[in-house]
Scaffold this active site. Sequence first.
Site, mmCIF file in Angstrom:
data_model
loop_
_atom_site.group_PDB
_atom_site.id
_atom_site.type_symbol
_atom_site.label_atom_id
_atom_site.label_comp_id
_atom_site.label_asym_id
_atom_site.label_seq_id
_atom_site.Cartn_x
_atom_site.Cartn_y
_atom_site.Cartn_z
ATOM 1 N N LEU A 159 0.841 -1.206 0.000
ATOM 2 C CA LEU A 159 0.000 0.000 0.000
ATOM 3 C C LEU A 159 0.873 1.251 0.000
ATOM 4 O O LEU A 159 2.037 1.229 0.428
ATOM 5 C CB LEU A 159 -0.945 0.007 1.207
ATOM 6 C CG LEU A 159 -0.383 0.011 2.632
ATOM 7 C CD1 LEU A 159 0.147 1.370 3.041
ATOM 8 C CD2 LEU A 159 -1.446 -0.441 3.604
ATOM 9 N N LYS A 213 9.396 -7.531 -2.130
ATOM 10 C CA LYS A 213 9.117 -6.172 -1.654
ATOM 11 C C LYS A 213 10.298 -5.236 -1.953
ATOM 12 O O LYS A 213 10.125 -4.114 -2.430
ATOM 13 C CB LYS A 213 8.823 -6.227 -0.144
ATOM 14 C CG LYS A 213 8.639 -4.889 0.520
ATOM 15 C CD LYS A 213 7.393 -4.170 0.052
ATOM 16 C CE LYS A 213 7.376 -2.750 0.559
ATOM 17 N NZ LYS A 213 6.260 -1.974 0.045
ATOM 18 N N GLY A 262 11.801 15.684 -10.000
ATOM 19 C CA GLY A 262 11.574 16.439 -8.772
ATOM 20 C C GLY A 262 12.773 16.359 -7.866
ATOM 21 O O GLY A 262 13.889 16.057 -8.304
ATOM 22 N N CYS A 269 9.779 4.358 3.318
ATOM 23 C CA CYS A 269 10.075 3.064 2.678
ATOM 24 C C CYS A 269 11.267 3.095 1.726
ATOM 25 O O CYS A 269 12.261 2.419 1.972
ATOM 26 C CB CYS A 269 8.838 2.555 1.955
ATOM 27 S SG CYS A 269 7.545 2.087 3.106
ATOM 28 N N LYS A 272 14.978 3.711 3.170
ATOM 29 C CA LYS A 272 15.494 2.677 4.088
ATOM 30 C C LYS A 272 15.545 1.300 3.415
ATOM 31 O O LYS A 272 16.441 0.507 3.695
ATOM 32 C CB LYS A 272 14.665 2.634 5.385
ATOM 33 C CG LYS A 272 13.330 1.962 5.234
ATOM 34 C CD LYS A 272 12.799 1.441 6.546
ATOM 35 C CE LYS A 272 11.393 0.888 6.431
ATOM 36 N NZ LYS A 272 11.271 -0.395 5.781
ATOM 37 N N LYS A 330 5.272 13.365 0.544
ATOM 38 C CA LYS A 330 4.411 13.386 -0.649
ATOM 39 C C LYS A 330 3.028 13.840 -0.197
ATOM 40 O O LYS A 330 2.738 13.833 1.007
ATOM 41 C CB LYS A 330 4.356 12.015 -1.319
ATOM 42 C CG LYS A 330 3.680 10.951 -0.492
ATOM 43 C CD LYS A 330 3.488 9.710 -1.322
ATOM 44 C CE LYS A 330 2.670 8.693 -0.538
ATOM 45 N NZ LYS A 330 2.361 7.517 -1.301
HETATM 46 N N1 LIG Z 1 4.251 3.112 5.647
HETATM 47 C C1 LIG Z 1 4.150 2.555 4.449
HETATM 48 O O1 LIG Z 1 3.725 3.184 3.490
HETATM 49 C C2 LIG Z 1 4.556 1.129 4.244
HETATM 50 C C3 LIG Z 1 4.177 0.461 3.066
HETATM 51 C C4 LIG Z 1 4.566 -0.862 2.893
HETATM 52 C C5 LIG Z 1 5.311 -1.510 3.856
HETATM 53 N N2 LIG Z 1 5.672 -0.829 4.989
HETATM 54 C C6 LIG Z 1 6.443 -1.557 6.006
HETATM 55 O O2 LIG Z 1 5.539 -1.922 7.048
HETATM 56 C C7 LIG Z 1 6.200 -1.869 8.320
HETATM 57 C C8 LIG Z 1 5.447 -0.919 9.241
HETATM 58 O O3 LIG Z 1 5.528 0.378 8.698
HETATM 59 P P1 LIG Z 1 4.615 1.581 9.249
HETATM 60 O O4 LIG Z 1 4.866 2.739 8.364
HETATM 61 O O5 LIG Z 1 3.219 1.102 9.455
HETATM 62 O O6 LIG Z 1 5.307 1.819 10.670
HETATM 63 P P2 LIG Z 1 4.794 2.751 11.851
HETATM 64 O O7 LIG Z 1 5.990 3.280 12.496
HETATM 65 O O8 LIG Z 1 3.745 3.695 11.345
HETATM 66 O O9 LIG Z 1 4.042 1.744 12.830
HETATM 67 C C9 LIG Z 1 4.681 0.773 13.578
HETATM 68 C C10 LIG Z 1 3.903 0.589 14.872
HETATM 69 O O10 LIG Z 1 4.447 -0.507 15.578
HETATM 70 C C11 LIG Z 1 4.395 -0.226 16.962
HETATM 71 N N3 LIG Z 1 5.341 -1.105 17.667
HETATM 72 C C12 LIG Z 1 6.698 -1.079 17.648
HETATM 73 N N4 LIG Z 1 7.203 -2.073 18.404
HETATM 74 C C13 LIG Z 1 6.153 -2.756 18.909
HETATM 75 C C14 LIG Z 1 6.028 -3.887 19.756
HETATM 76 N N5 LIG Z 1 7.106 -4.535 20.221
HETATM 77 N N6 LIG Z 1 4.790 -4.307 20.075
HETATM 78 C C15 LIG Z 1 3.698 -3.677 19.600
HETATM 79 N N7 LIG Z 1 3.753 -2.596 18.793
HETATM 80 C C16 LIG Z 1 4.969 -2.143 18.444
HETATM 81 C C17 LIG Z 1 4.743 1.252 17.041
HETATM 82 O O11 LIG Z 1 4.310 1.834 18.252
HETATM 83 C C18 LIG Z 1 4.004 1.794 15.820
HETATM 84 O O12 LIG Z 1 2.698 2.231 16.155
HETATM 85 C C19 LIG Z 1 7.633 -1.448 8.015
HETATM 86 O O13 LIG Z 1 8.427 -2.579 7.902
HETATM 87 C C20 LIG Z 1 7.530 -0.742 6.672
HETATM 88 O O14 LIG Z 1 8.719 -0.796 5.942
HETATM 89 C C21 LIG Z 1 5.305 0.453 5.209
#
Ligand SMILES: NC(=O)c1ccc[n+]([C@@H]2O[C@H](COP(=O)([O-])OP(=O)(O)OC[C@H]3O[C@@H](n4cnc5c(N)ncnc54)[C@H](O)[C@@H]3O)[C@@H](O)[C@H]2O)c1
Length: 474
Positions: A159, A213, A262, A269, A272, A330
Amino acid sequence: MNIVVIGAGYVGLVTGCCLAEAGNRVICVDSDLKKIKALEAGHLPFYEPQLGDLLTIQRDSGRLIFEVSIEDAVEKADIVFLAVGTPANEDGSADLKNLLNCAKDLARVITSDCIVVVKSTVPVGTGEYIEKILNQSSERADRSDRKIRIRIASNPEFLAEGRAVQDFRHPDRIVIGAADPQCFAILEELYEPFDYDGQRLIFMDVRSAEFAKYACNSMLAARISMINELSGLAGALGAEISSICQVLEADPRIGGSYLHPGVGYGGSCLPKDLSALIYSAKRMGEPADMLRSIQRVNLSQRDRLLDAIREHFMGDLSSKKIAVWGLSFKPGTNDVRAAPSLTLIRDLVEDGACVHAYDPVAQQTANAALAETEVGFGKAAMDVCKDADALVVMTEWDEFKRPDFNVIKRQMRGNMIFDSRALYRPETLRKYGLKHYRLGQKRVIESELEEETKAGRPFHARSTRETSKEKHPG
Ligand SMILES: NC(=O)c1ccc[n+]([C@@H]2O[C@H](COP(=O)([O-])OP(=O)(O)OC[C@H]3O[C@@H](n4cnc5c(N)ncnc54)[C@H](O)[C@@H]3O)[C@@H](O)[C@H]2O)c1
């Protein structure tokens, strides 16, 4: 099904809400108590279109509940999703601390067979490692004295913030990596409502799913860096990149997405994930030359913009007032993780400029991220333009696309707009007495071109970047 989603962030919360909408009973777990309290009260902890309404409906239906404790949540779980953050360590590797802590906690508290699905983006091999952690204490037995079995699957998320709910409801693809048929069957059933044409599910082994991914994000980053490099080159050679983009888009082999020159990619994402893949490549003795170049080109876009601003002010930014429009990496999100705007603001302030910024939704997150930097925020876009020597547009929010240039001109002390997202046409701005700079704009000086042509030599435009560095070293 009974689903637990650990990590209620951008990915976990969208996953939880959408799976509840599809009729599952979902518990979202997060270690951040404040976040859980806000969610219980129906408040979104971040900005994401459509998610607020979905959260309220699912919470009110009773299908979606929130917990801080993993132990309380997993008792009846059929599937546990891990969706915690995997940010970059200093050396570029993925920080798996939170993920591995979750795995250890789960190993302690799971009391019946279940599938643990890694949704977080993780280096190849992480799933196998987590499976070992989970089954280390598998001497445990369930209530009927049967040895319990925890299976692992990889289900990376694709997403995009800003349209996350739509992406989850109507995915391009659903990748499932697992090692046994039962795992595939259960996850296929779970995702059936989202596989709207029976073509979305792609099955593979865990390692391939993990890698898929990184492969997708690498391709996207490559397109961005390629168009940015072409744009810089086009400008230097006196060609117009917007015309070139039309030609590229018309080629079905190339297509039109991610072809907007741009200031480069940012966000939680792409930066990292590229770093983590380069780190993995290094460990395996693979050169990853392309990946390194993608990263280098991306960062150099920010330098180009900063150089152009410095050059405009002849290297002296002290006491210059710079207005910045857009802080999120963005439009459609308040996420400022690795946002180019933050790097630019820090650099401008370090150069002595006084920065006033505005973003329709990301001011709070930017304020927190810029805690060490002195920066002012305005309530409206036009407020921050007051007495500004220059305006820098960093995010292509809709409200910045057709601003009232008369008001901008009246508000500003200077007349320069640095348009890092190529939103405006120079001829339009000229009508309002405003000057325009965008990355990759034509840099050919006509007289030089004529001279070189007369001399029968191929023309080589002078680099304004080099000129600027010569004039203003450091
Ligand atoms: N944000 C994006 O657009 C996106 C898209 C695809 C994949 N991802 C991947 O998905 C994963 C999550 O990304 P995100 O952006 O949702 O992260 P985020 O930082 O928004 O959310 C992570 C959540 O996990 C919680 N957390 C951390 N440690 C914890 C624990 N031990 N127990 C319970 N909760 C815990 C944090 O408090 C936080 O609310 C990452 O690996 C990211 O690379 C993100």
